[in-house]
Motif scaffolding. Structure first.
Motif, short mmCIF file in Angstrom:
data_model
loop_
_atom_site.label_atom_id
_atom_site.label_comp_id
_atom_site.label_asym_id
_atom_site.label_seq_id
_atom_site.Cartn_x
_atom_site.Cartn_y
_atom_site.Cartn_z
N ASP A 49 0.86 -1.18 0.00
CA ASP A 49 0.00 0.00 0.00
C ASP A 49 0.90 1.23 0.00
N GLN A 50 1.44 1.55 -1.17
CA GLN A 50 2.40 2.64 -1.28
C GLN A 50 1.81 3.98 -0.87
N GLU A 51 0.52 4.19 -1.10
CA GLU A 51 -0.11 5.46 -0.75
C GLU A 51 -0.11 5.67 0.76
N GLU A 52 -0.53 4.65 1.52
CA GLU A 52 -0.55 4.76 2.98
C GLU A 52 0.86 4.80 3.56
N ALA A 53 1.77 4.00 3.03
CA ALA A 53 3.16 4.01 3.51
C ALA A 53 3.80 5.37 3.27
N SER A 54 3.47 6.02 2.17
CA SER A 54 4.03 7.33 1.85
C SER A 54 3.57 8.42 2.82
N LYS A 55 2.46 8.18 3.51
CA LYS A 55 1.94 9.16 4.47
C LYS A 55 2.68 9.13 5.79
N LEU A 56 3.42 8.07 6.04
CA LEU A 56 4.16 7.95 7.30
C LEU A 56 5.29 8.97 7.32
N PRO A 57 5.51 9.63 8.47
CA PRO A 57 6.53 10.70 8.54
C PRO A 57 7.91 10.29 8.04
N LYS A 58 8.33 9.06 8.28
CA LYS A 58 9.66 8.62 7.85
C LYS A 58 9.84 8.72 6.34
N TYR A 59 8.74 8.54 5.59
CA TYR A 59 8.84 8.51 4.14
C TYR A 59 8.35 9.80 3.48
N ALA A 60 8.20 10.86 4.28
CA ALA A 60 7.70 12.14 3.74
C ALA A 60 8.61 12.70 2.65
N LYS A 61 9.91 12.45 2.76
CA LYS A 61 10.87 12.98 1.78
C LYS A 61 11.30 11.95 0.74
N GLU A 62 10.81 10.74 0.88
CA GLU A 62 11.22 9.67 -0.03
C GLU A 62 10.00 9.10 -0.73
#
Length: 173
Positions: free
Chosen positions: A102-115
């Motif tokens: 679930d790339q959309e939900e994972a992208s919302k996590l703070p760790k991945y905000a810049k990646e």
């Protein structure tokens, strides 16, 4: 002053949220090469990790451990038969960078905000490490929807660029 302190605490708490949701029994590799189940890992334990910015193997310390119950779990199987059961937001290190079902939900996590977190599928290539500590990149041959709930654990490390080893897979924190 109190409002600023409260805001800072909220921001720091959000930064420590993990996408790492691995089922009970997942094998984690400690810094000395010993393998233990994820439920045995404690805060301040040191893990064998890889810094994804430098591709170097290093030791990172666990600074937080989370436990929850999650549904919608998936089992990912690689060409060598190794498998990992995880949540759909759990990231894996691949030949294309971070990937999650679930790339959309994972992208919302703070760790991945810049990646950028990409999606993965059968035939995507995932980084693994063998018992001989050789790193390989292997294709996914199967993704199975388990559909059940299970106890899951997440780990946060002292190095934000570190990926730790779970069942031989390099996983995000």
């Amino acid at each position: 002053m109190k409002k600023i302190s409260l805001l800072l605490i909220c921001i720091l708490s959000a930064m420590a949220v993990t996408s790492s949701n691995l089922i009970k029994g997942t094998v984690i590799t400690l810094a000395d090469g010993t393998e233990v189940s994820i439920e045995e890992v404690r805060v301040d334990d040191t893990l064998l990790t890889m810094d994804v910015k430098t591709n170097s193997i290093l030791v990172s310390r666990v600074i937080k451990k989370e436990q929850s119950t999650q549904g919608g779990l998936k089992k990912v199987v690689l060409a060598d038969g190794s498998e990992l059961t995880l949540s759909t937001t759990q990231t894996l290190w691949s030949d294309k960078g971070w990937v999650a079902l679930d790339q959309e939900e994972a992208s919302k996590l703070p760790k991945y905000a810049k990646e950028k977190v990409l999606g993965y599928h059968v035939d995507a290539f995932i980084y693994t490490i063998g018992v001989d500590f050789n790193i390989s990149v292997l294709p996914i041959i199967e993704i199975e929807d388990l559909g059940s709930e299970a106890e899951t654990y997440g780990l946060v490390l002292d190095n934000e660029n570190a990926t730790f080893i779970a069942n031989g897979f390099f996983v995000g924190q």
